[in-house]
Design a protein around this motif. Structure first.
Motif, short mmCIF file in Angstrom:
data_model
loop_
_atom_site.label_atom_id
_atom_site.label_comp_id
_atom_site.label_asym_id
_atom_site.label_seq_id
_atom_site.Cartn_x
_atom_site.Cartn_y
_atom_site.Cartn_z
N ALA A 29 0.37 -1.87 -0.20
CA ALA A 29 1.56 -2.53 -0.91
C ALA A 29 0.85 -2.07 -2.39
N LEU A 30 -0.28 -1.70 -2.76
CA LEU A 30 -0.74 -1.37 -4.25
C LEU A 30 -0.80 -0.05 -4.59
N LEU A 31 -1.08 0.84 -3.60
CA LEU A 31 -1.41 2.20 -4.31
C LEU A 31 -0.87 3.21 -2.92
N SER A 32 -0.86 4.54 -3.46
CA SER A 32 -0.64 5.53 -2.51
C SER A 32 -1.39 6.81 -3.23
N ASP A 33 -2.04 7.52 -2.44
CA ASP A 33 -2.89 8.75 -2.86
C ASP A 33 -1.86 9.77 -3.17
N ALA A 34 -0.67 9.79 -2.91
CA ALA A 34 0.45 10.51 -3.05
C ALA A 34 1.20 10.38 -4.25
N ALA A 35 1.38 9.21 -4.74
CA ALA A 35 2.13 8.91 -5.90
C ALA A 35 1.09 8.75 -7.24
N VAL A 36 1.00 9.62 -8.04
CA VAL A 36 0.01 9.76 -8.86
C VAL A 36 0.79 10.13 -10.43
N LYS A 37 0.04 9.63 -11.38
CA LYS A 37 0.62 10.08 -12.89
C LYS A 37 -0.11 11.42 -13.25
N GLU A 38 0.34 12.03 -14.29
CA GLU A 38 0.10 13.10 -14.73
C GLU A 38 -1.75 13.06 -15.19
N ALA A 39 -2.49 14.07 -15.02
CA ALA A 39 -3.80 13.96 -15.38
C ALA A 39 -3.78 14.43 -16.71
N LYS A 40 -4.61 13.28 -17.48
CA LYS A 40 -4.69 13.62 -18.95
C LYS A 40 -6.28 14.36 -19.25
N GLY A 41 -6.04 15.66 -19.64
CA GLY A 41 -7.23 16.35 -19.82
C GLY A 41 -7.36 17.32 -18.62
N ALA A 42 -7.90 18.41 -19.23
CA ALA A 42 -7.98 19.74 -17.90
C ALA A 42 -9.05 19.39 -16.84
N THR A 43 -9.90 18.70 -17.16
CA THR A 43 -10.74 18.16 -16.11
C THR A 43 -10.77 16.78 -15.38
N ALA A 44 -9.56 16.01 -16.09
CA ALA A 44 -9.29 14.77 -15.46
C ALA A 44 -8.73 14.73 -14.27
N GLU A 45 -8.73 13.78 -13.23
CA GLU A 45 -8.15 13.69 -12.05
C GLU A 45 -7.27 12.68 -12.39
N PRO A 46 -5.86 12.91 -11.75
CA PRO A 46 -4.90 12.10 -11.93
C PRO A 46 -5.04 10.65 -11.40
#
Length: 337
Positions: free
Chosen positions: A122-139
């Motif tokens: 109910a809190l999260l899903s690894d399939a629903a993510v925001k755009e990563a900020k920075g070339a090396t950042a993880e979403p």
């Protein structure tokens, strides 16, 4: 309380839970979860819920297979909340800001604990993510839209989601010899069977529309202690447990995969949540199905199922804080109209 603790009955009118308050609706879901969690094979209550459409003011009614006093109901509910609260731990994490990889690992780690699976789903899903900020950042994950706390004003969602269900009662009310110490059962009874007074100095999730305090509508500064409203601790405990009913699922929105929950909808005005008002007693599983029904916001499409209409509350931003409004009622059409 409307129903005395000495009178056993199979139908309990939940006077404290107003139909247009999101916190109250989540508390309603939490009540069913808690009762089901301790509903053993030998003495089953089989809890169901309906709404008092023929007995104003509109309130939910709890139906049980076996007559119980209100004292027995809240005792069972308190046991259920305590049991389910064991799943509310986040290893010291305060905010719902997991990376995609962290979310995947967290979900995998919970596969052998049903209560924890429901909560995390109910809190999260690894399939629903925001755009990563920075070339090396993880979403980062796109969290449930019911998460309104991200550290603003030192308010942290996961910190409260872990601590509130684990706190049976607020601090004693009053001082000295006049101080009144409440039990977990007292708090739940107040939330379910009495009008809310919001006198508890405990944490909340900003789901109660009464927490939308605006400077322009106050005689003084709402941050001053004289104007600060308290909370209804029992309602927040139940609502924290009820949140797990609204399982998050990924959906494509505006070309991106984002988080969605049953009853939720995004439009140009932002996010809103709807919940049905129904007449026949329904189980928690049936209510989950109604929340996910595609015609939820067009109740005239399924009045044959005993749906009279639905409530719809909007998420609003007030400066750096977020709240939910009082819900509007969307009336369905009677048969033959």
């Amino acid at each position: 309380m409307e129903n005395g603790t000495t009178q056993a009955t199979s139908a309990h009118r939940l006077t404290g839970l107003e139909p247009d308050n999101l916190l109250a609706f989540l508390a309603l879901l939490g009540l069913l979860r808690a009762l089901e969690a301790v509903d053993g094979d030998g003495d089953r209550l089989r809890p169901r819920l309906s709404w008092s459409l023929d007995e104003p003011p509109l309130r939910p009614v709890l139906h049980l297979a076996k007559a119980q006093t209100t004292g027995e109901v809240v005792a069972r509910a308190a046991d259920g909340v305590a049991l389910l609260a064991k799943a509310h731990h986040f290893d010291g994490r305060k905010d719902l800001n997991y990376s995609e990889g962290e979310a995947r690992a967290l979900l995998k780690s919970a596969t052998d604990d049903a209560a924890r699976v429901f909560l995390l789903s109910a809190l999260l899903s690894d399939a629903a993510v925001k755009e990563a900020k920075g070339a090396t950042a993880e979403p980062l994950i796109d969290p449930t839209p019911l998460c309104l706390l991200f550290g603003q004003g030192h308010q942290h969602f996961l910190d409260r989601l872990a601590s509130v269900p684990a706190q049976p009662a607020p601090p004693p009310r009053g001082r000295g010899r006049s101080a009144v110490t409440l039990t977990a059962e007292d708090c739940l009874a107040e939330a379910l069977f009495s009008p809310w007074h919001r006198t508890d100095p405990t944490f909340s999730f900003r789901w109660d529309p009464e927490e939308d305090v605006r400077y322009a509508l106050m005689a003084g500064n709402p941050t001053d202690s004289a104007y600060k409203a308290g909370t209804q601790h029992g309602a927040n405990r139940l609502a924290a447990i009820g949140l797990a009913v609204l399982t998050l699922a990924p959906e494509v929105r505006a070309g991106r995969v984002r988080a969605a929950i049953p009853g939720g909808h995004w439009d140009r005005q932002g996010f809103s949540l709807a919940w049905p008002i129904w007449h026949p007693p329904a189980s928690l599983a049936a209510i989950r199905s109604l929340l996910g029904h595609p015609g939820l916001r067009k109740p005239e499409q399924f009045t044959v199922m005993g749906i009279d209409g639905c409530m719809m509350a909007r998420r609003v931003s007030v400066g750096k804080f977020m709240n939910f409004t009082r819900a509007d009622f969307i009336k369905g059409k009677a048969a033959g109209e």
